[in-house]
Design an enzyme around this catalytic site. Structure first.
Site, PDB file in Angstrom:
ATOM      1  N   HIS A   2      35.968  -5.880  40.435  1.00  0.00           N
ATOM      2  CA  HIS A   2      36.080  -6.439  41.778  1.00  0.00           C
ATOM      3  C   HIS A   2      36.455  -5.351  42.779  1.00  0.00           C
ATOM      4  O   HIS A   2      37.193  -5.612  43.727  1.00  0.00           O
ATOM      5  CB  HIS A   2      37.139  -7.544  41.812  1.00  0.00           C
ATOM      6  N   HIS A  27      37.192 -13.701  43.877  1.00  0.00           N
ATOM      7  CA  HIS A  27      36.189 -12.790  43.338  1.00  0.00           C
ATOM      8  C   HIS A  27      35.406 -12.190  44.503  1.00  0.00           C
ATOM      9  O   HIS A  27      35.488 -12.689  45.623  1.00  0.00           O
ATOM     10  CB  HIS A  27      35.284 -13.541  42.367  1.00  0.00           C
TER      11      HIS A  27
END
Ligand SMILES: *[C@@H]1O[C@H](CO)[C@@H](O)[C@H](O)[C@H]1NC(C)=O
Ligand SMILES: *[C@@H]1O[C@H](CO)[C@@H](O)[C@H](O)[C@H]1NC(C)=O
Ligand SMILES: *[C@@H]1O[C@H](CO)[C@@H](O)[C@H](O)[C@H]1NC(C)=O
Ligand SMILES: *[C@@H]1O[C@H](CO)[C@@H](O)[C@H](O)[C@H]1NC(C)=O
Ligand SMILES: *[C@@H]1O[C@H](CO)[C@@H](O)[C@H](O)[C@H]1NC(C)=O
Ligand SMILES: CC(=O)N[C@H]1CO[C@H](CO)[C@@H](O)[C@@H]1O
Length: 582
Positions: free
Chosen positions: A516, A560
């Site tokens: 991420h 996310h």
């Protein structure tokens, strides 16, 4: 075993999803196939959620001729990239071979930094979780950039424009598991709820929301307030939403480079082409600010530069959190001292290129159960036939179905020693989500060499202490009567039974990256000392290049990263269109 079954059914799949797409035009396998006399207004580098969205949106305008360049091949017809449950084992052919630079913080381990190298970029190989982060995150990006257009309320129209909420293929009744008010119903990106019936394990997790005041149920995790409710409640459990439509992975390529878009005569897609640098473009203009609109590219296998093309209007760099910084640095845009040391002639001095990468560290926690109550075991062969027939069955969803978002309470002793790194009271600290600082740097002046990647996992003592609290939170979640006669024992590094030294060593040996990363070409105010791009995403100190991908996001959101990139890209497309609409 998994892979062998796949190979056996490959021909069936070709019939199922390849045939409607044979009419494709304007998709080139190699640079030599391009007509050299064609002039492109925009050259977009990289086809992830940033590049696919921008290329698709810009080519909606009949005035603009757009070229999209992707280092990998086409996603069409590839079973591994389409079946939702095949998320854990993507063949190396679709990935960059990146690794994080080993350091004592991760017990000197070599960890892959998985990035997609195929049309759709990393959205073709990710876990498909549709999570926007919190409103607080976007409001803080607006403050950091000095542009209120990046605030949650300003972006809401783009969030809805991007999304198409659809029913799961199974027809399962998902009423009460999401709130339609927060969703778009007409966009390109398809989003859906888990299709399979609630399992025994799901029911126990939902029972926790009734049994433990600490973990209430949240109808929709994408309202901008994944925690919400008066700030007295610090955790919320919600049903997962995924970028799955019609039982298939809805990657950026599936959503934004669909067969209709591919028929546009003013969009060309160039595959298997590795962009090496963006070069200065000579013009008769008088501006002293360097103009870079010429894209140099080569062949990844032979490691040779094969050509260059100049965009008439702009280059849009969307090569991702690793790739965009890598290309900027190779192009002489970065810290002039560091570039000079490698023999690269600096074009402009922007020390923050490749720096300030932030990431979500993660760790696995295992509990043993007396029996299995998840999605019931199934025969792969039968399941694949079912999926091919009507896109239903166990292969039409991912293994995770419920998510838990949580904050450290205000009373946590951690706040005596550390400042709260979250963007505000509605932003969770865990999923498990924490802040860390890292970088992308050049290994050598050869653009075909992979860069050095440091995503900063466990570099600060806050990360360790906060992870400890995350482990304790999980222990509380898996305690109490919903788990009676089911859980046997915990089998993970328990911070309450191990010595601090043992626990730290276990965590460093087990910590994982969540892929991420953001922040390697961070947005900052116009005229600011730090940062890489202005609020309109133009690279500071030069003309001709904008960055549209996760690298411009100043720090990692409490969610996310694929959805924030879509959201940024929708607004970026409008900014670019507005700049050239005259
Ligand atoms: C991937 O990188 C490793 C070194 O990190 C190397 O040994 C391996 O050959 C590479 N694989 C490919 C397919 O390039
Ligand atoms: C990691 O490498 C450093 C330097 O070589 C060494 O001192 C340290 O003991 C290593 N740590 C582990 C956990 O192997
Ligand atoms: C779905 O479930 C909701 C509440 O659980 C119920 O009100 C609704 O009638 C159901 N819809 C269908 C089509 O069964
Ligand atoms: C610069 O100007 C000359 C003379 O007008 C012209 O021939 C040439 O094509 C121009 N070059 C560019 C790059 O615009
Ligand atoms: C936990 O229970 C499982 C199943 O009974 C057993 O195999 C395992 O050894 C136990 N682990 C620990 C750490 O006690
Ligand atoms: C120049 C050109 O080919 N323009 C086309 C771009 O794509 C749009 C949408 O399909 C068409 O309407 C234009 O004619």
């Amino acid at each position: 075993m998994h892979v062998l079954l796949l190979q056996g059914l490959q021909s069936l799949l070709a019939v199922a999803i390849l045939s409607p797409l044979l009419v494709l035009a304007k998709v080139y396998q190699h640079a030599a196939e391009l007509d050299p006399t064609v002039q492109f207004d925009f050259i977009v580098i990289g086809s992830g959620p940033g590049g696919s969205t921008v290329a698709s949106r810009l080519s909606e305008d009949p005035k603009f001729n757009v070229l999209l360049i992707e280092a990998g091949g086409d996603n069409e017809g590839i079973l591994d990239l389409s079946v939702p449950s095949f998320i854990l084992n993507f063949p190396p052919a679709y990935r960059w071979n990146y690794t994080i630079t080993p350091s004592p913080a991760i017990a000197n381990r070599t960890i892959e930094y998985m990035r997609g190298r195929v049309l759709g970029g990393s959205s073709s190989i990710n876990g498909m979780i549709y999570s926007r982060g919190s409103a607080d995150d976007y409001n803080s990006y607006a403050r950091i950039s000095g542009d209120n257009g990046w605030s949650w309320d300003s972006l809401l129209p783009y969030i809805k424009k991007n999304e198409r909420y659809v029913a799961p293929t199974s027809g399962r009744n998902t009423s009460g598991e999401y709130d339609v008010r927060y969703h778009g119903l007409k966009g390109e990106l398809q989003v859906s709820q888990p299709p399979l019936e609630t399992t025994g394990y799901d029911k126990r997790c939902l029972d926790v929301t009734r049994a433990q005041a600490e973990f209430p149920f949240l109808t929709d995790m994408n309202s901008g307030r994944p925690i919400g409710l008066a700030q007295l409640i610090y955790s919320r459990e919600a049903w997962q939403q995924s970028t799955i439509g019609n039982g298939e992975r809805n990657s950026a390529a599936v959503a934004f480079l669909n067969p209709t878009v591919r028929k546009r005569t003013n969009l060309s897609i160039l595959l298997n082409t590795h962009v090496t640098r963006i070069l200065e473009t000579k013009t008769n203009g008088t501006s002293k600010t360097p103009l870079l609109r010429t894209v140099e590219f080569g062949d990844h296998t032979t490691r040779r530069v094969v050509g260059k093309l100049t965009a008439a209007k702009e280059v849009i760099l969307s090569a991702g959190v690793v790739g965009s910084a890598h290309i900027l640095l190779n192009s002489g845009i970065g810290d002039k001292h560091e570039l000079g040391a490698l023999g690269i002639i600096p074009v402009t001095h922007i020390p923050d290129v490749g720096k300030k990468m932030s990431e979500h560290p993660g760790a696995d926690i295992y509990f043993s159960a007396e029996r299995f109550e998840g999605i019931p075991p199934f025969d792969q062969n039968t399941a694949l036939k079912q999926w091919i027939t009507d896109r239903t069955g166990p292969l039409s969803e991912t293994p995770h179905r419920l998510l838990l978002w949580s904050r450290l309470p205000k009373s946590s002793p951690l706040w005596r020693n550390y400042a709260d790194p979250s963007s505000g009271p509605d932003a969770p600290h865990f999923e498990i989500i924490l802040l860390a600082g890292g970088s992308i740097a050049l290994r050598s002046p050869d653009p075909f060499d992979d860069p050095l990647i440091d995503d900063g996992l466990l570099k600060t003592s806050y990360d360790l202490e906060a992870m400890k609290e995350g482990f304790r939170l999980a222990k509380r979640f898996f305690s109490g009567h919903p788990w009676d006669n089911y859980l046997v024992n915990a089998s993970f590094a328990d911070p309450d039974t191990m010595s601090p030294y043992q626990w730290e060593a276990a965590l460093r040996n087990g910590v994982k990256t969540n892929y991420h990363g953001v922040g390697t070409a961070a947005m900052s105010k116009k005229g600011a000392q730090g940062g890489v791009v202005d609020p309109d995403l133009k690279v500071k100190g030069i003309r001709g290049v904008r960055v549209v991908d996760a690298s411009v996001i100043p720090y990692v959101p409490a969610g996310h990263t694929q959805v924030p990139v879509y959201i940024f890209s929708e607004r970026a497309s409008d900014l670019i269109k507005a700049a050239w609409r005259s």
